[in-house]
Design an enzyme around this catalytic site. Sequence first.
Site, short mmCIF file in Angstrom:
data_model
loop_
_atom_site.label_atom_id
_atom_site.label_comp_id
_atom_site.label_asym_id
_atom_site.label_seq_id
_atom_site.Cartn_x
_atom_site.Cartn_y
_atom_site.Cartn_z
N GLY A 178 0.82 -1.21 0.00
CA GLY A 178 0.00 0.00 0.00
C GLY A 178 0.85 1.25 0.00
CG ASP A 179 3.30 2.58 3.33
OD1 ASP A 179 2.43 3.46 3.40
OD2 ASP A 179 3.74 1.99 4.32
#
Length: 199
Positions: free
Chosen positions: A166-167
Amino acid sequence: MEGILKGVRILDFGQFIAAPFCGMLLADMGAEVIKIERVGTGEDGRRLGPYKDGVSVYITAFNRNKKGITLNLRSEEGKEMLADLIKQSDVIIENFRPGTMAKLGFDYETCKELNPRIIMSSISGFGQEGRYRNKAAMDGIASAMSGLHAINYTKTGPRPTGLPLGDHTAGVYNALAIVLALYDRERTGQGQRIDTAKL
């Protein structure tokens, strides 16, 4: 060989992974990226292991090719120094909680007054607007809420992927948005606000 973004100056306030990764990608493309950290403690990621020779491996990995300074943005001197930097820069990257830059006195409208060509890019869990805007969301929360943990299902149930996807994804999309904003600025002469949410 010079990178395609040579001559572009970026102020990087990134913490942990998403924003520092974005800044790293742009630095790899030749931009002059200036990492700005708190005086004394630096960014929170400096306390993440593993360590090599007393330095967080995370810090060296996600901040390669960057310059670095510390500023006390709670002091008038620090604010004046940042204002001068904004006047001479092209992009600001930050991933504080929404509203933090405004509390420091550097929301987009203020930065735009200092430099109409500035591009201000924010990464957060849920975006700068909406009912969840004030909620923090590290990668694990974004991955769980998006269903990524469920896709990575094992006999013991849903589980993380092992990498902060996600990052990383937010960092890649944010970098792409910045490059597009720089391209658009060549035509319009104006900067813009970018809002990248993990969810």
